[in-house]
Design a protein around this motif. Structure first.
Motif, PDB file in Angstrom:
ATOM      1  N   TYR A   2       0.885  -1.338  -0.015  1.00  0.00           N
ATOM      2  CA  TYR A   2       0.065   0.301  -0.168  1.00  0.00           C
ATOM      3  C   TYR A   2       0.801   1.231  -0.071  1.00  0.00           C
ATOM      4  O   TYR A   2       1.791   1.204   0.780  1.00  0.00           O
ATOM      5  CB  TYR A   2      -0.813  -0.084   1.320  1.00  0.00           C
ATOM      6  CG  TYR A   2      -1.719  -1.108   1.388  1.00  0.00           C
ATOM      7  CD1 TYR A   2      -2.970  -1.604   0.825  1.00  0.00           C
ATOM      8  CD2 TYR A   2      -1.196  -2.279   2.233  1.00  0.00           C
ATOM      9  CE1 TYR A   2      -3.658  -2.502   0.897  1.00  0.00           C
ATOM     10  CE2 TYR A   2      -2.027  -3.533   2.323  1.00  0.00           C
ATOM     11  CZ  TYR A   2      -3.175  -3.498   1.753  1.00  0.00           C
ATOM     12  OH  TYR A   2      -3.908  -4.582   1.832  1.00  0.00           O
ATOM     13  N   ALA A   3       0.570   2.058  -0.839  1.00  0.00           N
ATOM     14  CA  ALA A   3       1.226   3.378  -0.977  1.00  0.00           C
ATOM     15  C   ALA A   3       0.583   4.414  -0.085  1.00  0.00           C
ATOM     16  O   ALA A   3      -0.885   4.615  -0.194  1.00  0.00           O
ATOM     17  CB  ALA A   3       1.719   4.079  -2.357  1.00  0.00           C
ATOM     18  N   MET A   4       1.175   5.364   0.627  1.00  0.00           N
ATOM     19  CA  MET A   4       0.431   6.571   1.355  1.00  0.00           C
ATOM     20  C   MET A   4       1.131   7.537   1.519  1.00  0.00           C
ATOM     21  O   MET A   4       2.371   7.630   1.647  1.00  0.00           O
ATOM     22  CB  MET A   4       0.165   5.960   2.870  1.00  0.00           C
ATOM     23  CG  MET A   4      -0.729   6.835   3.808  1.00  0.00           C
ATOM     24  SD  MET A   4      -0.827   5.841   5.409  1.00  0.00           S
ATOM     25  CE  MET A   4       0.590   6.598   6.172  1.00  0.00           C
ATOM     26  N   GLN A   5       0.479   8.914   1.574  1.00  0.00           N
ATOM     27  CA  GLN A   5       1.361  10.143   1.428  1.00  0.00           C
ATOM     28  C   GLN A   5       0.282  11.153   2.030  1.00  0.00           C
ATOM     29  O   GLN A   5      -1.008  11.102   1.614  1.00  0.00           O
ATOM     30  CB  GLN A   5       1.915  10.482   0.186  1.00  0.00           C
ATOM     31  CG  GLN A   5       2.674  11.828   0.211  1.00  0.00           C
ATOM     32  CD  GLN A   5       3.250  12.166  -0.871  1.00  0.00           C
ATOM     33  OE1 GLN A   5       2.744  12.106  -1.982  1.00  0.00           O
ATOM     34  NE2 GLN A   5       4.343  12.684  -0.873  1.00  0.00           N
ATOM     35  N   TYR A   6       0.670  11.882   3.046  1.00  0.00           N
ATOM     36  CA  TYR A   6       0.046  13.287   3.305  1.00  0.00           C
ATOM     37  C   TYR A   6       0.944  14.455   3.028  1.00  0.00           C
ATOM     38  O   TYR A   6       2.301  14.242   3.221  1.00  0.00           O
ATOM     39  CB  TYR A   6      -0.608  13.302   4.698  1.00  0.00           C
ATOM     40  CG  TYR A   6       0.486  12.644   5.906  1.00  0.00           C
ATOM     41  CD1 TYR A   6       1.388  13.429   6.397  1.00  0.00           C
ATOM     42  CD2 TYR A   6       0.681  11.367   6.343  1.00  0.00           C
ATOM     43  CE1 TYR A   6       2.356  13.100   7.379  1.00  0.00           C
ATOM     44  CE2 TYR A   6       1.372  10.942   7.044  1.00  0.00           C
ATOM     45  CZ  TYR A   6       2.328  11.910   7.729  1.00  0.00           C
ATOM     46  OH  TYR A   6       3.266  11.373   8.507  1.00  0.00           O
ATOM     47  N   TYR A  57       5.832  19.647   3.758  1.00  0.00           N
ATOM     48  CA  TYR A  57       6.362  18.429   4.434  1.00  0.00           C
ATOM     49  C   TYR A  57       5.126  17.226   3.927  1.00  0.00           C
ATOM     50  O   TYR A  57       4.020  17.398   4.072  1.00  0.00           O
ATOM     51  CB  TYR A  57       6.194  18.607   6.011  1.00  0.00           C
ATOM     52  CG  TYR A  57       6.742  17.322   6.606  1.00  0.00           C
ATOM     53  CD1 TYR A  57       7.767  16.577   6.425  1.00  0.00           C
ATOM     54  CD2 TYR A  57       6.011  17.007   7.813  1.00  0.00           C
ATOM     55  CE1 TYR A  57       8.285  15.348   6.914  1.00  0.00           C
ATOM     56  CE2 TYR A  57       6.275  15.831   8.319  1.00  0.00           C
ATOM     57  CZ  TYR A  57       7.524  14.991   8.087  1.00  0.00           C
ATOM     58  OH  TYR A  57       7.868  13.800   8.755  1.00  0.00           O
ATOM     59  N   ALA A  58       5.947  16.391   3.140  1.00  0.00           N
ATOM     60  CA  ALA A  58       5.081  15.407   2.633  1.00  0.00           C
ATOM     61  C   ALA A  58       5.567  13.763   2.528  1.00  0.00           C
ATOM     62  O   ALA A  58       5.880  13.325   1.665  1.00  0.00           O
ATOM     63  CB  ALA A  58       4.906  15.705   1.128  1.00  0.00           C
ATOM     64  N   VAL A  90      -4.974  12.011   4.317  1.00  0.00           N
ATOM     65  CA  VAL A  90      -4.153  11.204   3.870  1.00  0.00           C
ATOM     66  C   VAL A  90      -4.491  10.140   2.546  1.00  0.00           C
ATOM     67  O   VAL A  90      -5.441   9.563   2.513  1.00  0.00           O
ATOM     68  CB  VAL A  90      -3.885   9.949   4.987  1.00  0.00           C
ATOM     69  CG1 VAL A  90      -3.067   9.027   4.803  1.00  0.00           C
ATOM     70  CG2 VAL A  90      -3.465  10.672   6.649  1.00  0.00           C
ATOM     71  N   ARG A  91      -3.715  10.298   1.560  1.00  0.00           N
ATOM     72  CA  ARG A  91      -3.970   9.823   0.262  1.00  0.00           C
ATOM     73  C   ARG A  91      -3.395   8.329   0.492  1.00  0.00           C
ATOM     74  O   ARG A  91      -2.509   8.199   1.124  1.00  0.00           O
ATOM     75  CB  ARG A  91      -3.326  10.495  -0.839  1.00  0.00           C
ATOM     76  CG  ARG A  91      -3.845  11.927  -1.095  1.00  0.00           C
ATOM     77  CD  ARG A  91      -4.895  12.061  -1.647  1.00  0.00           C
ATOM     78  NE  ARG A  91      -5.533  10.798  -2.697  1.00  0.00           N
ATOM     79  CZ  ARG A  91      -5.001  11.004  -3.901  1.00  0.00           C
ATOM     80  NH1 ARG A  91      -4.458  12.229  -4.514  1.00  0.00           N
ATOM     81  NH2 ARG A  91      -5.231   9.935  -4.702  1.00  0.00           N
TER      82      ARG A  91
END
Length: 192
Positions: A2-6, A57-58, A90-91
């Motif tokens: 799973y990929a995740m980024q905020y 900040y990501a 949160v994507r």
């Protein structure tokens, strides 16, 4: 996977040294987090050489397990972000493929991210196969991933680089720290 980024976009006059200190003092806390493949502590700074229009900040994550991702989001890991910056969106994307590069044992300095819509009428499986075939082969590549958000029908391509990130690969970030407890356990190639 799973990929995740905020993404936390900060004021134009924000002292980014605050973020650098935060990562320097807290980044190691994810170095052995269960279920985590990797976490890249990414920043963009307004006006830097990457041409960023914002301070941001990501952090970007590749999770090996949903349990690890959930433990972070619902446990104390994410709580610090919420307490300091508010609760960001949160994507997250379903992993479609991963590749370690020739520089996988080095520490990446830069990262790229490119998200693109999968238009109606485009076969998602063919688009994913094409994106996997186009993963970079550059000698400075640390690792690269392809993922899909099936809610938005968005294809995500990310890469970490030992040196300067090539401009054609999308939005560029600096990597302040890389936690990689399960990097070598992320399955290579196509994920179906």
């Amino acid at each position: 996977m799973y990929a995740m980024q905020y993404e936390i976009t900060l004021p134009a006059d924000y002292d980014m040294e605050i973020i650098r200190r935060r990562v320097a003092t807290r980044g190691h806390l994810m170095d052995d987090f269960p279920g985590l493949g990797l976490k890249a502590y990414l920043v963009r700074e307004r006006g830097d050489e990457g041409g960023s229009p914002v301070n941001q900040y990501a952090p970007f994550y590749l999770w090996r397990t949903a349990e690890g991702m959930n433990a972070f989001l619902w446990g104390s890991g994410f709580r610090g972000i919420v307490e300091d910056f508010g609760r960001p969106v949160v994507r997250h994307w379903v992993g479609a493929g991963f590749r370690s590069g020739p520089a996988a044992d080095s520490t990446p300095l830069t990262a790229t991210r490119r998200a693109e819509p999968l238009p109606v009428g485009v076969d998602p499986a063919e688009a994913i196969e094409r994106a996997l075939a186009e993963l970079p082969e550059d000698e400075t590549l640390h690792s690269a991933a392809v993922a899909v958000d099936p809610d938005r029908w968005e294809l995500l391509r990310t890469a970490l680089w030992r040196g300067r990130a090539p401009e054609q690969h999308g939005t560029r970030y600096r990597v302040l720290h890389l936690s990689r407890p399960g990097l070598h356990e992320l399955p290579a190639g196509r994920h179906w």
